[in-house]
Write a protein that holds these residues in place. Structure first.
Motif, PDB file in Angstrom:
ATOM      1  N   UNK A 319     -72.007  57.075 -88.084  1.00  0.00           N
ATOM      2  CA  UNK A 319     -70.630  56.701 -88.397  1.00  0.00           C
ATOM      3  C   UNK A 319     -70.592  55.522 -89.354  1.00  0.00           C
ATOM      4  N   UNK A 320     -69.538  55.457 -90.148  1.00  0.00           N
ATOM      5  CA  UNK A 320     -69.248  54.248 -90.915  1.00  0.00           C
ATOM      6  C   UNK A 320     -68.004  53.628 -90.293  1.00  0.00           C
ATOM      7  N   UNK A 321     -67.874  52.319 -90.443  1.00  0.00           N
ATOM      8  CA  UNK A 321     -66.718  51.682 -89.819  1.00  0.00           C
ATOM      9  C   UNK A 321     -66.362  50.403 -90.550  1.00  0.00           C
ATOM     10  N   UNK A 322     -65.213  49.908 -90.204  1.00  0.00           N
ATOM     11  CA  UNK A 322     -64.714  48.681 -90.818  1.00  0.00           C
ATOM     12  C   UNK A 322     -63.847  47.994 -89.772  1.00  0.00           C
ATOM     13  N   UNK A 323     -64.132  46.736 -89.502  1.00  0.00           N
ATOM     14  CA  UNK A 323     -63.358  46.010 -88.497  1.00  0.00           C
ATOM     15  C   UNK A 323     -62.509  44.925 -89.151  1.00  0.00           C
ATOM     16  N   UNK A 324     -61.367  44.646 -88.570  1.00  0.00           N
ATOM     17  CA  UNK A 324     -60.462  43.636 -89.130  1.00  0.00           C
ATOM     18  C   UNK A 324     -59.443  43.223 -88.065  1.00  0.00           C
ATOM     19  N   UNK A 325     -58.693  42.180 -88.386  1.00  0.00           N
ATOM     20  CA  UNK A 325     -57.559  41.808 -87.541  1.00  0.00           C
ATOM     21  C   UNK A 325     -56.284  41.959 -88.364  1.00  0.00           C
ATOM     22  N   UNK A 377     -54.125  41.360 -83.369  1.00  0.00           N
ATOM     23  CA  UNK A 377     -54.461  42.781 -83.126  1.00  0.00           C
ATOM     24  C   UNK A 377     -55.782  43.081 -83.829  1.00  0.00           C
ATOM     25  N   UNK A 378     -56.737  43.618 -83.100  1.00  0.00           N
ATOM     26  CA  UNK A 378     -57.989  44.025 -83.746  1.00  0.00           C
ATOM     27  C   UNK A 378     -57.868  45.501 -84.125  1.00  0.00           C
ATOM     28  N   UNK A 379     -58.299  45.812 -85.339  1.00  0.00           N
ATOM     29  CA  UNK A 379     -58.282  47.196 -85.815  1.00  0.00           C
ATOM     30  C   UNK A 379     -59.699  47.587 -86.187  1.00  0.00           C
ATOM     31  N   UNK A 380     -60.175  48.685 -85.654  1.00  0.00           N
ATOM     32  CA  UNK A 380     -61.476  49.230 -86.043  1.00  0.00           C
ATOM     33  C   UNK A 380     -61.252  50.617 -86.629  1.00  0.00           C
ATOM     34  N   UNK A 381     -61.658  50.760 -87.876  1.00  0.00           N
ATOM     35  CA  UNK A 381     -61.536  52.062 -88.547  1.00  0.00           C
ATOM     36  C   UNK A 381     -62.920  52.687 -88.566  1.00  0.00           C
ATOM     37  N   UNK A 382     -63.006  53.967 -88.271  1.00  0.00           N
ATOM     38  CA  UNK A 382     -64.328  54.602 -88.269  1.00  0.00           C
ATOM     39  C   UNK A 382     -64.216  56.068 -88.647  1.00  0.00           C
ATOM     40  N   UNK A 383     -65.290  56.564 -89.251  1.00  0.00           N
ATOM     41  CA  UNK A 383     -65.390  57.996 -89.547  1.00  0.00           C
ATOM     42  C   UNK A 383     -66.835  58.421 -89.320  1.00  0.00           C
ATOM     43  N   UNK A 384     -67.014  59.553 -88.687  1.00  0.00           N
ATOM     44  CA  UNK A 384     -68.363  60.098 -88.535  1.00  0.00           C
ATOM     45  C   UNK A 384     -68.763  60.752 -89.853  1.00  0.00           C
ATOM     46  N   UNK A 385     -70.058  60.730 -90.150  1.00  0.00           N
ATOM     47  CA  UNK A 385     -70.522  61.387 -91.374  1.00  0.00           C
ATOM     48  C   UNK A 385     -71.741  62.242 -91.067  1.00  0.00           C
ATOM     49  N   UNK A 386     -72.037  63.108 -92.051  1.00  0.00           N
ATOM     50  CA  UNK A 386     -73.141  64.037 -91.876  1.00  0.00           C
ATOM     51  C   UNK A 386     -73.986  64.003 -93.155  1.00  0.00           C
ATOM     52  N   UNK A 387     -75.004  63.176 -93.178  1.00  0.00           N
ATOM     53  CA  UNK A 387     -75.895  63.092 -94.338  1.00  0.00           C
ATOM     54  C   UNK A 387     -75.439  62.059 -95.353  1.00  0.00           C
ATOM     55  N   UNK A 388     -76.360  61.650 -96.266  1.00  0.00           N
ATOM     56  CA  UNK A 388     -76.108  60.537 -97.192  1.00  0.00           C
ATOM     57  C   UNK A 388     -74.920  60.759 -98.130  1.00  0.00           C
TER      58      UNK A 388
END
Ligand code: FAD
Length: 459
Positions: A319-325, A377-388
């Protein structure tokens, strides 16, 4: 100089000599399993994975790596989102055999060794009707989550995990085994409450326990619309402090409790926890149930440990992700969130919303190395990925998404950072916190032996 990732060969007989604990090498049948982290995508081959059974063994491994210029990666539960708890060629100091738990029921404290998972700890203390808050996942190690802060289902009622940390045992780079608290090595005790594994290996922690015979909570599935997303956040902000929760705005996965015709629709998969009297809990949960006709309502009285989903050993997502408030999730922000989720076709994509405040916000910003006490408020954005190739697409999506909802709060929570570079680590530690952390780092780890982490360089 910090040892680099091109570690020299390891003298295994010397490493094993007199060490109480297993040394796993590429020749062992369980090597591949032992080198695996929770997240896939970190295919590193350590020269040895060492599992000491006590602090003296940890000190020995620390000294061995230090004296030979071997890269050292410290692992508690292996859930690093940045792959920090492994190394190419060096030594993984795997704490999973340090799993003792000593509960003082009367005194409402517990000494827990750092190899325990949050789930194992929570179940064991829960048998006495007691709790310390960690995060939302039972398989996370208490080592990593505690050292970074710890934001979970008791955050508004009892603060972060570190707000309930009374003392710790730490093995420093020079091999000393220190007992630290407010009166002993207070700067080090301050730094390990939010500064991560930069200052030494925490071998055990003493936590405060709170009476919590049961909670009312669990999973509530709602359709995601502009109104329900903004309404969810407003309800969480208005809720009593006993209630902490997480709203996962996402595409409904094909889970058995979700009606098949609703798979693929945007939903709020909410995890809510009311830590108090059950009748008050029902009242506090009513505004969430009233946001829309729930697609699934599994809110119920249960032991606190029941809030964790069961572990799946062979689950290693990439997964890739990005965290923020952010300060607010009003209708406009909610619409932007839904627009971005709709625009992606990642198999799993999510905007996770956690309303903070309460006990966490009452701790002064300089009391611990976690300084984001006013963040709302904490926000975590994420997406699963499959390969480079897919990874690049998904990374661009989370980055774009984050830019679209960025507000005035530029801080980040260190435990949700991935491998994002030095600037992002700085965002975890605003001005004076950073300066003090660097000073403590210079004192306790001047050569940056502990650098497989969100690193605070000594110079
Ligand atoms: C599925 C999932 C859910 C999560 N949910 C939450 C949540 O709800 N709330 C929250 O706050 N965080 C959450 N996190 C983030 C989590 O807190 C961090 O990833 C944390 O670092 C994991 O700890 P660990 O011990 O399992 O990881 P590890 O990979 O073992 O370690 C992570 C980092 O900490 C260092 N470290 C670990 N133990 C020690 C120790 N004893 N001494 C010194 N250094 C050490 C490691 O060297 C590494 O740099 C979640 C992560 C995942 C993957």
């Amino acid at each position: 100089m910090a040892p680099s990732s091109s570690s020299p060969p390891i003298d295994l007989p010397q490493l094993r000599d007199g060490l109480d604990g297993r040394v796993i090498t590429p020749d062992d049948a369980d090597y591949d399993q032992a080198r695996q982290l929770f997240y896939g995508g970190w295919d590193r081959r350590p020269g040895a994975i060492v599992r000491p059974t006590d602090a003296a063994g940890v000190a020995r491994v620390v000294g061995f790596a230090r004296d030979r210029g071997l890269e050292l990666a410290v692992r508690s539960g292996g859930h690093s989102t940045a792959g920090h708890s492994t190394t190419e060629g060096g030594i993984v100091l795997d704490l999973s055999d340090l799993d003792a738990l000593d509960i003082d029921v009367e005194g409402r404290t517990a000494w827990a060794e750092a190899g325990l998972t949050a789930g194992a700890y929570t179940t064991a203390v829960g048998a006495h009707g007691l709790a310390t808050g960690f995060g939302d996942t039972g398989s996370v190690g208490i080592g990593g989550i505690t050292l970074g802060g710890g934001v979970g289902f008791l955050v508004r009622k009892h603060g972060l995990t570190i707000d309930n940390l009374l003392a710790a045992e730490v093995v420093t780079a020079d091999g000393r085994i220190l007992q630290v608290d407010d009166d002993h090595d207070p700067d080090l005790f301050w730094a390990i409450r939010g500064g991560g594994g930069n200052f030494g290996v925490a071998t055990r922690f003493q936590f405060r326990l709170h009476p919590l015979p049961q909670i009312v909570g669990g999973l509530l599935l709602l359709p995601a619309t502009t109104e329900t997303v903004a309404g969810f956040v407003a309800a969480a902000e208005a809720a009593p402090e006993e209630l902490s929760g997480i709203g996962n705005v996402m595409v409904a996965p094909p889970m058995p409790f979700i009606p098949p015709d609703q798979h693929g629709q945007l939903v709020i998969m909410a995890l809510l926890c009311y830590a108090g009297d059950p009748e008050d809990g029902e009242r506090a949960l009513a505004p969430f149930r009233a946001l829309a006709e729930p697609m699934a309502d599994m809110l119920q009285a249960m032991p606190y440990s029941g809030i964790f989903f069961p572990d799946e050993e062979e689950y290693h997502p990439t997964a890739v992700s990005r965290t923020m408030f952010v300060d607010t999730v009003d209708g406009d922000v909610a619409a932007t969130i839904l627009k971005h989720l709709q625009a992606s076709d990642a198999a799993i994509r999510v905007a996770q919303l956690r309303v903070l405040g309460g006990a966490m916000a009452r701790v002064p910003a300089d009391a611990t190395a976690f300084a984001h006490r006013d963040s709302r408020i904490m926000v975590n954005l994420a997406a699963f990925y499959d390969g480079p190739a897919d990874r690049e697409v998904r990374q661009a999506w989370v980055d774009d998404f984050a830019d679209a909802i960025l507000q005035d709060d530029t801080g980040v929570y260190v435990n949700f950072l991935t491998d994002e570079g030095a600037e992002r680590v700085r965002q975890a530690y605003p001005g004076p916190t950073w300066d003090r952390l660097v000073e403590v780092k210079r004192r306790y780890d001047p050569d940056n032996l502990f650098h497989r982490n969100q690193n605070i360089p000594p110079r």
